[in-house]
Design a protein around this motif. Structure first.
Motif, short mmCIF file in Angstrom:
data_model
loop_
_atom_site.label_atom_id
_atom_site.label_comp_id
_atom_site.label_asym_id
_atom_site.label_seq_id
_atom_site.Cartn_x
_atom_site.Cartn_y
_atom_site.Cartn_z
N THR A 191 0.84 -1.20 0.00
CA THR A 191 0.00 0.00 0.00
C THR A 191 0.87 1.25 0.00
N VAL A 192 1.91 1.22 0.82
CA VAL A 192 2.77 2.41 0.93
C VAL A 192 3.56 2.62 -0.36
N LEU A 193 4.03 1.53 -0.97
CA LEU A 193 4.77 1.70 -2.22
C LEU A 193 3.85 2.17 -3.35
N ASP A 194 2.60 1.67 -3.37
CA ASP A 194 1.65 2.18 -4.38
C ASP A 194 1.48 3.69 -4.21
N TRP A 195 1.34 4.10 -2.97
CA TRP A 195 1.20 5.53 -2.67
C TRP A 195 2.44 6.30 -3.13
N ALA A 196 3.62 5.72 -2.83
CA ALA A 196 4.87 6.41 -3.17
C ALA A 196 4.99 6.64 -4.68
N PHE A 197 4.55 5.64 -5.45
CA PHE A 197 4.65 5.81 -6.91
C PHE A 197 3.60 6.78 -7.46
N GLN A 198 2.63 7.14 -6.63
CA GLN A 198 1.73 8.23 -7.05
C GLN A 198 2.37 9.59 -6.76
N GLN A 199 3.33 9.60 -5.81
CA GLN A 199 3.97 10.87 -5.43
C GLN A 199 5.20 11.17 -6.28
N GLY A 200 5.84 10.12 -6.79
CA GLY A 200 7.09 10.34 -7.51
C GLY A 200 7.36 9.22 -8.50
N ASP A 201 8.58 9.23 -9.05
CA ASP A 201 8.91 8.28 -10.14
C ASP A 201 9.67 7.07 -9.64
N LYS A 202 10.44 7.27 -8.57
CA LYS A 202 11.27 6.18 -8.05
C LYS A 202 11.14 6.13 -6.54
N VAL A 203 11.49 4.97 -5.99
CA VAL A 203 11.45 4.83 -4.54
C VAL A 203 12.84 4.44 -4.05
N LEU A 204 13.30 5.11 -3.01
CA LEU A 204 14.49 4.65 -2.29
C LEU A 204 13.97 3.96 -1.04
N PHE A 205 14.27 2.66 -0.91
CA PHE A 205 13.68 1.85 0.16
C PHE A 205 14.77 1.37 1.11
N PHE A 206 14.65 1.69 2.39
CA PHE A 206 15.64 1.20 3.35
C PHE A 206 14.95 0.76 4.63
N PRO A 207 15.62 -0.03 5.51
CA PRO A 207 16.93 -0.65 5.27
C PRO A 207 16.83 -2.08 4.73
N ASP A 208 15.62 -2.66 4.59
CA ASP A 208 15.56 -4.08 4.22
C ASP A 208 15.38 -4.28 2.72
N GLN A 209 16.46 -4.69 2.06
CA GLN A 209 16.34 -4.89 0.61
C GLN A 209 15.31 -5.96 0.26
N HIS A 210 15.17 -6.97 1.13
CA HIS A 210 14.29 -8.09 0.76
C HIS A 210 12.82 -7.70 0.79
N LEU A 211 12.41 -6.99 1.83
CA LEU A 211 11.02 -6.54 1.88
C LEU A 211 10.75 -5.64 0.66
N GLY A 212 11.69 -4.77 0.35
CA GLY A 212 11.52 -3.86 -0.80
C GLY A 212 11.41 -4.65 -2.10
N ARG A 213 12.31 -5.62 -2.28
CA ARG A 213 12.31 -6.39 -3.54
C ARG A 213 11.06 -7.26 -3.64
N ASN A 214 10.74 -7.97 -2.56
CA ASN A 214 9.57 -8.86 -2.60
C ASN A 214 8.29 -8.08 -2.87
N THR A 215 8.21 -6.88 -2.31
CA THR A 215 7.01 -6.06 -2.53
C THR A 215 6.98 -5.54 -3.96
N GLY A 216 8.12 -5.04 -4.42
CA GLY A 216 8.19 -4.50 -5.79
C GLY A 216 7.82 -5.56 -6.83
N LEU A 217 8.33 -6.77 -6.64
CA LEU A 217 8.04 -7.84 -7.61
C LEU A 217 6.55 -8.12 -7.67
N ARG A 218 5.89 -8.09 -6.52
CA ARG A 218 4.45 -8.35 -6.50
C ARG A 218 3.64 -7.19 -7.05
N MET A 219 4.28 -6.06 -7.18
CA MET A 219 3.59 -4.93 -7.82
C MET A 219 3.81 -4.96 -9.34
N GLY A 220 4.55 -5.98 -9.79
CA GLY A 220 4.79 -6.11 -11.23
C GLY A 220 6.05 -5.38 -11.70
#
Ligand code: 13P
Ligand code: SF4
Length: 377
Positions: free
Chosen positions: A175-204
């Motif tokens: 939900t938060v990443l969907d929101w972030a992509f409505q605010q901007g073009d890219k996301v800087l996600f920290f500190p857990d690369q795995h949560l960021g990657r797993n979430t991004g993959l499921r967003m397509g």
């Protein structure tokens, strides 16, 4: 305390936490005596006290919790119990900090053992994040939205609040990443690369559109064009507890117990989350087990105290930990009932020990970042 001022906000690097030694009689007390003292103190303090317990706490601690949950649910509970003057947080440092950020002025947040930190949260500090941000905003022309996982220090939450970003937890990362992509073009996600990657993959978002920023490498370690081309910029951090789970363990569990359902936490590496039947926050794992039919079988990829508790609470179901070698979170385990008794005894004597106080300048922006998350729920 190291202090440096950047973009108008005072940043403090967290000093190594110090825990006062417990008086001997707390250490020597029997389990029964400790339990009796905690029960008595709870009764005397009544509604003035609320004890929050994260799912990874040991049973001897969780039994005293008024509320249990994942980090999202506990953040909400703390904020909802305005009648409690004291919030004793049986969890780790970043959780208690978040409770203090969301607490009312009269509420005081207490962490029973000050050394209960989170090794993943420690993998990103404010100086590294400021350096990363300065570099990325210089080489990337588009708008970057910074998102920090709840497992981060308060000053990182303040950083994202000040720079148009938000906090997320494992239960609302999508939900938060969907929101972030409505605010901007890219996301800087920290500190857990795995949560960021797993979430991004499921967003397509394909893996090729994600690149890792290594805070220990020169300019993040990847060529500038990779940061320019990527959609998600992942901080190189991880959880060592969840890093233990492997695809081989999943194969073994399925071979040993045909039909077993594999459920893992999204802090696990991508291959493990992909191979599992389901994934989710600790609260979601609890809910999945609770909602299952008698006789259901689960192999769970998360911290052992939670897995053992679920097994104990559901004797009619087969519940095993994916990792046959026990994998506790050593920092969560630092909250021993003796420390809980000690902070409560001190409250009875009018002393607040181990108070977690986030400085006002940090609190202001960290609250913005947390409120953005909470408003998205
Ligand atoms: P949850 O928010 O899912 O409880 O996760 C917190 C955590 O630290 C997992 O390692
Ligand atoms: Fe941190 Fe991992 Fe422990 Fe969770 S399990 S508190 S991420 S070290």
């Amino acid at each position: 305390m190291a202090v440096l001022t950047l973009s108008g906000l005072t940043r403090r690097a967290r000093e190594a936490p110090v825990q006062e030694a417990l008086p001997e009689h707390y250490v020597d007390a029997s389990e029964d005596e400790t339990a009796h003292k905690i029960a008595t103190a709870k009764e005397i303090l009544g509604r003035k006290l609320v004890i929050l317990g994260h799912h990874y706490q040991r049973d001897e601690v969780i039994r005293w919790a008024d509320y249990t949950g994942d980090s999202y649910k506990l953040a909400r509970y703390g904020a909802d119990r305005r009648d409690a003057d004291f919030i004793v947080f049986c969890g780790v440092h970043f959780m208690a900090e978040s409770a203090d950020i969301l607490a009312a002025d009269h509420q005081r947040v207490i962490l029973p053992n000050m050394t209960a930190g989170c090794s993943m949260a420690d993998m990103a500090d404010i100086h590294q994040v400021e350096e990363c941000w300065a570099h990325l905003t210089r080489i990337v022309p588009e708008r970057i939205i910074p998102i920090t996982y709840m497992n981060s220090a308060a000053n990182l939450k303040a950083f994202v609040g000040e720079h148009g970003g938000a906090v997320c937890t494992s239960s609302n990362a999508r939900t938060v990443l969907d929101w972030a992509f409505q605010q901007g073009d890219k996301v800087l996600f920290f500190p857990d690369q795995h949560l960021g990657r797993n979430t991004g993959l499921r967003m397509g978002i394909p893996g090729e559109q994600m690149v890792v920023w290594d805070p220990w490498a020169l300019c993040g370690g990847a060529p500038a064009h990779e940061y320019r081309d990527a959609r998600i910029l992942l901080w190189k951090g991880h959880c060592s507890v969840h890093g233990r789970f492997t695809v081989d363990q999943i194969r073994q569990a399925r071979a040993d117990f045909p039909g077993i359902r594999v459920v893992v936490h999204p802090e696990c590496v991508q291959e493990v989350v992909d191979a599992a039947d389901d994934f989710g926050s600790t609260e979601r794992i609890v809910k999945l087990v609770q909602a299952s039919e008698p006789g259901a079988q689960f192999a769970i990829g998360t911290e052992i105290n939670l897995v053992n508790r679920l097994a104990h609470e559901h004797p009619g179901k087969r519940i095993i930990c994916l990792d046959p070698v026990v994998c506790p979170c050593s920092t969560m385990y630092r909250i021993h009932p003796a420390y809980v008794r000690w902070v409560l005894d001190n409250l009875l004597d009018g002393r607040v020990k181990n108070e977690i106080v986030v400085a006002d300048d940090i609190k202001r922006w960290a609250r913005v970042a947390l409120d953005r998350m909470l408003s998205l729920a």
